[in-house]
Design a protein around this motif. Structure first.
Motif, PDB file in Angstrom:
ATOM      1  N   GLU A   8    -111.023  12.269 -20.580  1.00  0.00           N
ATOM      2  CA  GLU A   8    -110.766  13.040 -19.370  1.00  0.00           C
ATOM      3  C   GLU A   8    -109.941  14.252 -19.844  1.00  0.00           C
ATOM      4  N   ASP A   9    -110.432  15.427 -19.294  1.00  0.00           N
ATOM      5  CA  ASP A   9    -109.488  16.740 -19.626  1.00  0.00           C
ATOM      6  C   ASP A   9    -108.799  16.859 -18.373  1.00  0.00           C
ATOM      7  N   LYS A  10    -107.603  16.689 -18.159  1.00  0.00           N
ATOM      8  CA  LYS A  10    -106.656  16.681 -16.932  1.00  0.00           C
ATOM      9  C   LYS A  10    -106.280  18.283 -16.666  1.00  0.00           C
ATOM     10  N   ASN A  11    -106.212  18.988 -17.739  1.00  0.00           N
ATOM     11  CA  ASN A  11    -105.580  20.446 -17.412  1.00  0.00           C
ATOM     12  C   ASN A  11    -106.929  21.562 -17.702  1.00  0.00           C
ATOM     13  N   PRO A  16    -109.950  16.720 -24.585  1.00  0.00           N
ATOM     14  CA  PRO A  16    -109.417  15.655 -23.934  1.00  0.00           C
ATOM     15  C   PRO A  16    -108.003  15.317 -24.052  1.00  0.00           C
ATOM     16  N   ASP A  17    -107.309  14.798 -22.892  1.00  0.00           N
ATOM     17  CA  ASP A  17    -106.219  14.481 -23.041  1.00  0.00           C
ATOM     18  C   ASP A  17    -105.690  13.357 -22.330  1.00  0.00           C
ATOM     19  N   ASP A  33    -101.955  12.325 -23.401  1.00  0.00           N
ATOM     20  CA  ASP A  33    -101.168  13.310 -23.924  1.00  0.00           C
ATOM     21  C   ASP A  33    -100.586  14.041 -22.806  1.00  0.00           C
ATOM     22  N   ARG A  34     -99.425  13.879 -22.182  1.00  0.00           N
ATOM     23  CA  ARG A  34     -98.784  14.204 -21.166  1.00  0.00           C
ATOM     24  C   ARG A  34     -98.227  15.846 -21.222  1.00  0.00           C
ATOM     25  N   ASN A  35     -97.821  16.220 -22.476  1.00  0.00           N
ATOM     26  CA  ASN A  35     -97.442  17.513 -22.435  1.00  0.00           C
ATOM     27  C   ASN A  35     -98.601  18.743 -23.098  1.00  0.00           C
TER      28      ASN A  35
END
Length: 81
Positions: A8-11, A16-17, A33-35
């Motif tokens: 998924e690409d949250k930002n 993908p993060d 990857d939270r940041n």
């Protein structure tokens, strides 16, 4: 049974993060990857009997610093390195 990975690409930056690893229908691991720096800094491991372990890299050096242990969604232990 083969392992499947969902990304998924949250930002919405096109990379993908979040990676969710499945064994059949059951998630077995999540990497995040939270940041959004391109490096994984949180790992979640799911057991078969309701147990879960979360490893978090608090200072973003690539190694976990905090470990949280859960049984049926109830935290039973936490360690900070």
């Amino acid at each position: 049974m083969a392992e499947e990975i969902k990304q998924e690409d949250k930002n919405n930056d096109g990379r993908p993060d979040l990676w969710i690893y499945y064994e059949g229908e059951r998630p077995i691991k999540i990497e995040s990857d939270r940041n959004y720096d391109g490096k994984i800094d949180m790992w979640v491991f799911y057991g078969e009997k309701g147990e879960k372990r979360i490893e978090t890299d608090l200072n973003f050096d690539g190694r976990p610093d905090m470990y949280s242990y859960y049984v049926y969604s109830q935290r039973v232990r936490m360690e900070i390195d």
